[in-house]
Design an enzyme around this catalytic site. Structure first.
Site, PDB file in Angstrom:
ATOM      1  N   ARG A  77       0.856  -1.187   0.000  1.00 10.24           N
ATOM      2  CA  ARG A  77       0.000   0.000   0.000  1.00 10.24           C
ATOM      3  C   ARG A  77       0.894   1.240   0.000  1.00 10.24           C
ATOM      4  O   ARG A  77       1.729   1.408   0.896  1.00 10.24           O
ATOM      5  CB  ARG A  77      -0.905  -0.014   1.239  1.00 10.24           C
ATOM      6  CG  ARG A  77      -1.755   1.213   1.348  1.00 10.24           C
ATOM      7  CD  ARG A  77      -2.780   1.184   2.473  1.00 10.24           C
ATOM      8  NE  ARG A  77      -3.389   2.490   2.508  1.00 10.24           N
ATOM      9  CZ  ARG A  77      -3.392   3.318   3.562  1.00 10.24           C
ATOM     10  NH1 ARG A  77      -2.880   2.929   4.711  1.00 10.24           N
ATOM     11  NH2 ARG A  77      -3.923   4.504   3.473  1.00 10.24           N
ATOM     12  N   HIS A 121      -3.044  10.976   0.841  1.00 12.68           N
ATOM     13  CA  HIS A 121      -2.500  10.734   2.181  1.00 12.68           C
ATOM     14  C   HIS A 121      -1.848  12.043   2.637  1.00 12.68           C
ATOM     15  O   HIS A 121      -0.650  12.121   2.866  1.00 12.68           O
ATOM     16  CB  HIS A 121      -1.510   9.563   2.150  1.00 12.68           C
ATOM     17  CG  HIS A 121      -1.238   8.947   3.491  1.00 12.68           C
ATOM     18  ND1 HIS A 121      -1.370   7.597   3.749  1.00 12.68           N
ATOM     19  CD2 HIS A 121      -0.827   9.486   4.649  1.00 12.68           C
ATOM     20  CE1 HIS A 121      -1.047   7.335   5.005  1.00 12.68           C
ATOM     21  NE2 HIS A 121      -0.707   8.476   5.574  1.00 12.68           N
ATOM     22  N   GLU A 166      -7.637   8.333   6.352  1.00  9.43           N
ATOM     23  CA  GLU A 166      -7.919   8.923   7.665  1.00  9.43           C
ATOM     24  C   GLU A 166      -8.516  10.337   7.610  1.00  9.43           C
ATOM     25  O   GLU A 166      -7.878  11.324   8.015  1.00  9.43           O
ATOM     26  CB  GLU A 166      -6.643   8.921   8.522  1.00  9.43           C
ATOM     27  CG  GLU A 166      -6.066   7.526   8.711  1.00  9.43           C
ATOM     28  CD  GLU A 166      -4.829   7.496   9.612  1.00  9.43           C
ATOM     29  OE1 GLU A 166      -4.283   8.564   9.914  1.00  9.43           O
ATOM     30  OE2 GLU A 166      -4.409   6.390  10.003  1.00  9.43           O
ATOM     31  N   ASN A 299      -7.548   1.473   9.911  1.00  8.17           N
ATOM     32  CA  ASN A 299      -6.252   1.692  10.552  1.00  8.17           C
ATOM     33  C   ASN A 299      -6.484   1.614  12.052  1.00  8.17           C
ATOM     34  O   ASN A 299      -7.243   2.428  12.605  1.00  8.17           O
ATOM     35  CB  ASN A 299      -5.686   3.070  10.195  1.00  8.17           C
ATOM     36  CG  ASN A 299      -5.270   3.161   8.742  1.00  8.17           C
ATOM     37  OD1 ASN A 299      -5.349   2.178   7.999  1.00  8.17           O
ATOM     38  ND2 ASN A 299      -4.841   4.331   8.325  1.00  8.17           N
ATOM     39  N   TYR A 301      -4.571   1.367  15.840  1.00  8.14           N
ATOM     40  CA  TYR A 301      -3.347   1.429  16.637  1.00  8.14           C
ATOM     41  C   TYR A 301      -3.624   1.231  18.122  1.00  8.14           C
ATOM     42  O   TYR A 301      -2.871   0.561  18.809  1.00  8.14           O
ATOM     43  CB  TYR A 301      -2.650   2.783  16.437  1.00  8.14           C
ATOM     44  CG  TYR A 301      -2.030   2.921  15.064  1.00  8.14           C
ATOM     45  CD1 TYR A 301      -0.726   2.510  14.834  1.00  8.14           C
ATOM     46  CD2 TYR A 301      -2.757   3.427  13.988  1.00  8.14           C
ATOM     47  CE1 TYR A 301      -0.144   2.604  13.576  1.00  8.14           C
ATOM     48  CE2 TYR A 301      -2.183   3.536  12.723  1.00  8.14           C
ATOM     49  CZ  TYR A 301      -0.882   3.111  12.530  1.00  8.14           C
ATOM     50  OH  TYR A 301      -0.316   3.191  11.286  1.00  8.14           O
ATOM     51  N   GLU A 360      -3.623  -0.285   8.096  1.00  9.17           N
ATOM     52  CA  GLU A 360      -2.465   0.087   8.924  1.00  9.17           C
ATOM     53  C   GLU A 360      -2.626  -0.511  10.303  1.00  9.17           C
ATOM     54  O   GLU A 360      -3.720  -0.531  10.869  1.00  9.17           O
ATOM     55  CB  GLU A 360      -2.345   1.613   9.097  1.00  9.17           C
ATOM     56  CG  GLU A 360      -1.892   2.363   7.871  1.00  9.17           C
ATOM     57  CD  GLU A 360      -1.773   3.859   8.115  1.00  9.17           C
ATOM     58  OE1 GLU A 360      -1.509   4.275   9.267  1.00  9.17           O
ATOM     59  OE2 GLU A 360      -1.963   4.608   7.146  1.00  9.17           O
TER      60      GLU A 360
END
Ligand code: IFM
Length: 459
Positions: A77, A121, A166, A299, A301, A360
C-alpha cells in the site's frame, strides 16, 4: 504453542505514504504541498526536520521493492503524491509524476505484489490550500479531476484503490487542532473539511470504477474504540461523545447516509453549529457519500479511555482522555490487541461492512542496533503477533477481513514528530539511507509464508 491460521488467499502487505518516504520534494515537476509549508514553519515539527529527502524512496524505490520481495508480501500500500501529478492542484498534469508511479506499479506487478493505491494521504497542493483547502467546496472538484488522471493512467493495472487516508486526521488534526498541516484551529472549518473529504470520496468512486473496471474501491478510516474509565453516567457520556466525534462522524455518512444526530447535538452544545444545521451539506451530497464501496480500510493502533466531568458554566461537559496504566509505544499509545477484535466485530455487526482490510497497524519503538548488527525489536514483535492473534480470532467469529498491512515498511517522516518515531519493520539510517531489516521483519516473513501466526513467536 498455538497456531492461529488465516483464510486461504488472505493478503499480506506493508504500507507507506508518499510524503513520508519519497523525498525529491522539488524534482520531476513536483511543487509544494501543505506539509512542505508546515514543515518549513518554525516550531511545527518536533525535531525541526522536513521531508525534503525523507527515505529518498523516489530514487531508491527499486531497493525498497527488493525488501518487499524479501518479505514475501503479496501487496504493497502506497500513496500517490497529488503535487507530483497536478503540481498546481488543478489544471496541467505533470506526466513525469505519473511516470514514476507507472514504473512502480509495473515493477510491483512483475514481482507478484498487488499495488494498493491511496490517492490522498495528506499532501494537498499548497495552491489549493491558498484557496481554502478542504474547507472549500471547490477542492472536491479538484480532487475528482486529479483522481481521474491517475485512474486513466494506472487503472488498467491497479486492482485496489483507496480514495482517502484517515479523514478524521485530515479534518481534526489539520483544521481543528492545528497539529497537522495546514495548521488551523477552527472547529467549523474542520467540519466543512470533513464533509468535503467525504464528498470527494463519494464522487470519486464512480470515476475509479469507470477507468478501472473490476477493481475494488474503498476508503481508509482510523478508528479508535472507546470505553469509559468507570461506569459513571459522566464517563459513559464522554465515551459516547468520543465515539461520535471520532468514529461515527465518518462511519454513519458512509454506511447510513447521514451524520449522527447525537454528535450534531454535541457540536451545537460546543457552540460549533449554532442552529444545528450543517450549512455545507448540499442536496445530493449524502447520497454521493453513501455510494457503495467494495471495502473499508481500517487503521487501528490503540483504544481510548474516557472520563467525563459535568459542565460548570452551562456549556459542554469536560471530556478527558485518560492515559492507561498499560504498556505503551513511543507514541504514548496504549497497546491493546483485544480492542482490534472488538472493533472488527462491531463493524461487522453494526455497519454490515462487506469487506475489511487492515490498512495500517503498527508501533513506534526505537531499539538500538546491537553489537551483532541486528535490531532485536522484541516489543514490535509482541505488538505484531498480539494484534494478529486478535485479528485471527475476529475472523473466526465472522469479521470479513481479507488482508493486513503493517505500518510501516520503513521508518519514515512521522508528521509533526519528524524522524523521532520509528515505525518500520526496516530501520532507516537517515544520514546514509542504509536500510536494516529489524528482527520483526524476519518474524513477519515467517507469518506471511505460513499464512498463520504462532503466538509463541511473541517474546
Ligand atoms: O504515520 C501515520 C500514517 O501516516 C497515518 N496513520 C498513522 C501512522 C502513525 O502515526
Amino acid at each position: 504453542m498455538t497456531t492461529h491460521p488465516f483464510p486461504a488467499g488472505f493478503l499480506w502487505g506493508t504500507a507507506t505514504s508518499a510524503f513520508q518516504i519519497e523525498g525529491a520534494h522539488d524534482q520531476a515537476g513536483r511543487r509544494p504541498s501543505i506539509w512542505d509549508r508546515f514543515a518549513d514553519t518554525p516550531g511545527k515539527i518536533e525535531d525541526g526536520s522536513d521531508a525534503r529527502v525523507a527515505c529518498d524512496h523516489f530514487h531508491r524505490w527499486r531497493d525498497d521493492l527488493a525488501i518487499l520481495r524479501d518479505l514475501g508480501v503479496g501487496a504493497y500500500r502506497f500513496s500517490v503524491a497529488w503535487p507530483r501529478i497536478k503540481p498546481h492542484g488543478r489544471g496541467a498534469t505533470n506526466d513525469r509524476g505519473l511516470d514514476f508511479y507507472d514504473r512502480l506499479v509495473d515493477a510491483l506487478l512483475a514481482a507478484h505484489i498487488a499495488p494498493f493505491v491511496t490517492l490522498y494521504h495528506w499532501d494537498l497542493p499548497q495552491e489549493l490550500e491558498d484557496e481554502g483547502g478542504w474547507a472549500a467546496r471547490s477542492t472536491v472538484d479538484a480532487f475528482v479531476a486529479y483522481a481521474d488522471v491517475v485512474a486513466r493512467r494506472l487503472g488498467d493495472r491497479v486492482r485496489h484503490w483507496v480514495t482517502h487516508n484517515e479523514p478524521w486526521c485530515i479534518a481534526t488534526l489539520g483544521y481543528e487542532q492545528g497539529d497537522h498541516a495546514p495548521g488551523h484551529k477552527d472547529p467549523v472549518r474542520a467540519l466543512r473539511a470533513a464533509h468535503h473529504v467525504l464528498l470527494s470520496h463519494g464522487r470519486t468512486v464512480p470515476v475509479l470504477r469507470h477507468h478501472s473496471p473490476g477493481s475494488q474501491v474503498g476508503i481508509v478510516l482510523n478508528l479508535v474504540p472507546a470505553e469509559p474509565a468507570t461506569e459513571s453516567a459522566e464517563d459513559q457520556d464522554a465515551t459516547r461523545w468520543f465515539d461520535g466525534f471520532f468514529n461515527r462522524w465518518y462511519l454513519d455518512p458512509l454506511y447510513r447516509g447521514g451524520y449522527p444526530e447525537d454528535a450534531i447535538d454535541d457540536r451545537v452544545q460546543q457552540g460549533h453549529l449554532p442552529d444545528g444545521e450543517l450549512p455545507f451539506v448540499m442536496p445530493g451530497d449524502l447520497a454521493a457519500i453513501r455510494t457503495p464501496t467494495d471495502f473499508l480500510g481500517v487503521n487501528y493502533y490503540s483504544p481510548a479511555i474516557l472520563r467525563g466531568e459535568p459542565a460548570t458554566d452551562g456549556g459542554a461537559p469536560r471530556r478527558i482522555q485518560v492515559v492507561a496504566d498499560a504498556p505503551r509505544t513511543d507514541m504514548g499509545w496504549e497497546v491493546r490487541p483485544s480492542a482490534l477484535h472488538t472493533l472488527l466485530l462491531r463493524l461487522h455487526r453494526e455497519y454490515q461492512v462487506p469487506k475489511i482490510y487492515i490498512t495500517e497497524n503498527g508501533c513506534a519503538y526505537d531499539d538500538p542496533i546491537g553489537a551483532d548488527g541486528q535490531i532485536h525489536d522484541a516489543r514490535r514483535i509482541a505488538y505484531l503477533t498480539g494484534h494478529l492473534v486478535a485479528l485471527s480470532r475476529a475472523i473466526a467469529l465472522g469479521a470479513p477481513v481479507a488482508g493486513y498491512f503493517h505500518w510501516s515498511l520503513l521508518d519514515n517522516f512521522e508528521w509533526g514528530h519528524g524522524y523521532t518515531k520509528r515505525f518500520g519493520l526496516v530501520h532507516v539510517d537517515y544520514a546514509t539511507q542504509q536500510r536494516t531489516p529489524r528482527a520483526s521483519a524476519s518474524v513477519y516473513r515467517t507469518i506471511v509464508t505460513a499464512n498463520a501466526v504462532d503466538s509463541s513467536t511473541s517474546p
